[in-house]
Design a protein around this motif. Sequence first.
Motif, mmCIF file in Angstrom:
data_model
loop_
_atom_site.group_PDB
_atom_site.id
_atom_site.type_symbol
_atom_site.label_atom_id
_atom_site.label_comp_id
_atom_site.label_asym_id
_atom_site.label_seq_id
_atom_site.Cartn_x
_atom_site.Cartn_y
_atom_site.Cartn_z
ATOM 1 N N LYS A 323 4.223 2.334 10.664
ATOM 2 C CA LYS A 323 4.186 1.594 11.921
ATOM 3 C C LYS A 323 3.435 0.273 11.748
ATOM 4 O O LYS A 323 3.871 -0.783 12.259
ATOM 5 C CB LYS A 323 3.517 2.441 13.001
ATOM 6 N N GLU A 324 2.309 0.301 11.032
ATOM 7 C CA GLU A 324 1.539 -0.927 10.843
ATOM 8 C C GLU A 324 2.321 -1.944 10.004
ATOM 9 O O GLU A 324 2.267 -3.155 10.260
ATOM 10 C CB GLU A 324 0.196 -0.607 10.163
ATOM 11 N N ILE A 325 3.063 -1.480 8.996
ATOM 12 C CA ILE A 325 3.894 -2.403 8.204
ATOM 13 C C ILE A 325 4.977 -3.011 9.070
ATOM 14 O O ILE A 325 5.266 -4.225 8.990
ATOM 15 C CB ILE A 325 4.490 -1.651 6.988
ATOM 16 N N GLU A 326 5.596 -2.184 9.912
ATOM 17 C CA GLU A 326 6.646 -2.689 10.790
ATOM 18 C C GLU A 326 6.090 -3.708 11.785
ATOM 19 O O GLU A 326 6.725 -4.746 12.059
ATOM 20 C CB GLU A 326 7.302 -1.524 11.528
ATOM 21 N N ALA A 344 6.418 -10.469 0.390
ATOM 22 C CA ALA A 344 7.121 -9.229 0.728
ATOM 23 C C ALA A 344 6.199 -8.039 0.504
ATOM 24 O O ALA A 344 5.303 -8.079 -0.335
ATOM 25 C CB ALA A 344 8.364 -9.095 -0.143
ATOM 26 N N ILE A 345 6.446 -6.983 1.266
ATOM 27 C CA ILE A 345 5.632 -5.769 1.156
ATOM 28 C C ILE A 345 6.476 -4.687 0.511
ATOM 29 O O ILE A 345 7.522 -4.304 1.023
ATOM 30 C CB ILE A 345 5.146 -5.317 2.542
ATOM 31 N N GLY A 380 4.101 -13.702 -4.723
ATOM 32 C CA GLY A 380 4.609 -12.438 -5.243
ATOM 33 C C GLY A 380 4.765 -11.393 -4.173
ATOM 34 O O GLY A 380 5.152 -11.674 -3.045
ATOM 35 N N VAL A 381 4.409 -10.164 -4.539
ATOM 36 C CA VAL A 381 4.665 -9.005 -3.688
ATOM 37 C C VAL A 381 3.348 -8.290 -3.382
ATOM 38 O O VAL A 381 2.464 -8.204 -4.240
ATOM 39 C CB VAL A 381 5.641 -8.042 -4.392
#
Length: 462
Positions: A323-326, A344-345, A380-381
Amino acid sequence: MGKWTDRLWKKFTWGIAVILAFTLILALAVNSTVVERYYLHRQSRYLRSVGERLEQYLREGMETEAAIDRLEEEEKVLIVYSDSEAISNELRDKFRQKGLGFQTFWLWEQDYESALEQGNKLRLYRQEKLNYGILAEYIPKGNGMFAIASIVPDTGEAVRIVNRFLIMLCIPSSLLAAILMYILVRHITNPLKKMEEFSAKISSHIYDEPLDIHTRDELEVVADSMNRMSRSLEQYEHMLLDKNRQMEELLDNVAHDLKTPISLMGMYASGIRDGLDDGTFLDIIIRQNHRMSSLVEQLLVLSRIGQKDYPQETVELGLILSKEIEDLRMVKDQKNTTPDSVPAILASIGQGLTVMGNADLVGAIFSNLLSNAVKYAAGGVIEVSLQKDGPACCFTIANEVKPGALDMDRIWEPFYVGEASRNQLLSGTGLGLAIVKRITDRCGYSAACEERDGKIWFTVIF
């Protein structure tokens, strides 16, 4: 300390002197009044026991002379018998025939009658110039009278000799007691003096040397306790100094972060009042107000973590992290950023990972670490991982960072902000990592940070 030890010395001196004097007086009194009476009492009981044995032998049919000879051989007494009318003189003569001489010996009429009435009679005859006495027991038998005699030393003279020796012994004993008392007092006062000096140093915030006392008694136990107290006070003082330093830095940072938006809001509000608004002043005021509100809200969150009670429940870590990433991606989309403006994650999230905790606090950990990674990523990522690690759950997040951009020793401090690599698209207050550290400490989790291979790694063990 010298005056204090003098007072202690006087207390010990007078105390022991009073004890010695009282003991001496009591011993003299007991010797003078009790010893002689006690000795006569014991001798009287002894003669009575001999008389009882004599009566027993006679009842058993033993001849009188045989019973007398046996008792005189076994005991320290002389026994005579008389049945004549001049009983007193005959008893006296028979005692003399057995070698017992005396100046005073006479069976008084009342003693004779008392012996007949009571079955026996004790009488002490003091021999004035011979320093002894004769203790006699009269036992009536038939028409005659037995007399059992025992020599009684003059205990009064012996007691006087013993009392003189006691008085003479008291003088060297007092001197020896004074020497021993001095050694004892020094054994006590020297450690006490060290303890006083040690306490004075502690009161002056000096913790240079511990107490070194080895007395193998309660003083050494107290010294060890004082050393532990000193170490605790030193640690606590350092902790307070660190807290004070952090508080001063916090106030400076709060004042610094609020000063700029307040100044801008005042300046642009004056511009609106003076008709200088080009159409952007109000947006700037709103943006600065939002920045101040965010800062105050983060400060309140940081303060409440250690004070508020949070309900404990079963928390599913994977759902909260997803949820936190979204939410973070939605913020990126709302800001209309380009694909390359925010890293990007790349997430690897295990399923069914649960812990006992509070969903709000766990979400705050994930949210602040994700926001921090986005702000400071050099490109980067952003690598995110949540996996099972034995009995615990391990969360890691890593992003590239420019060498030297962050001071790892200050990474958890409130308002610490890295160098120019910070992404300006996402504003921050510098409180995110401090909030993460406060939550993990409160909930019993562990948080760590390290820099390796050109990346910064944050690890939280649930």
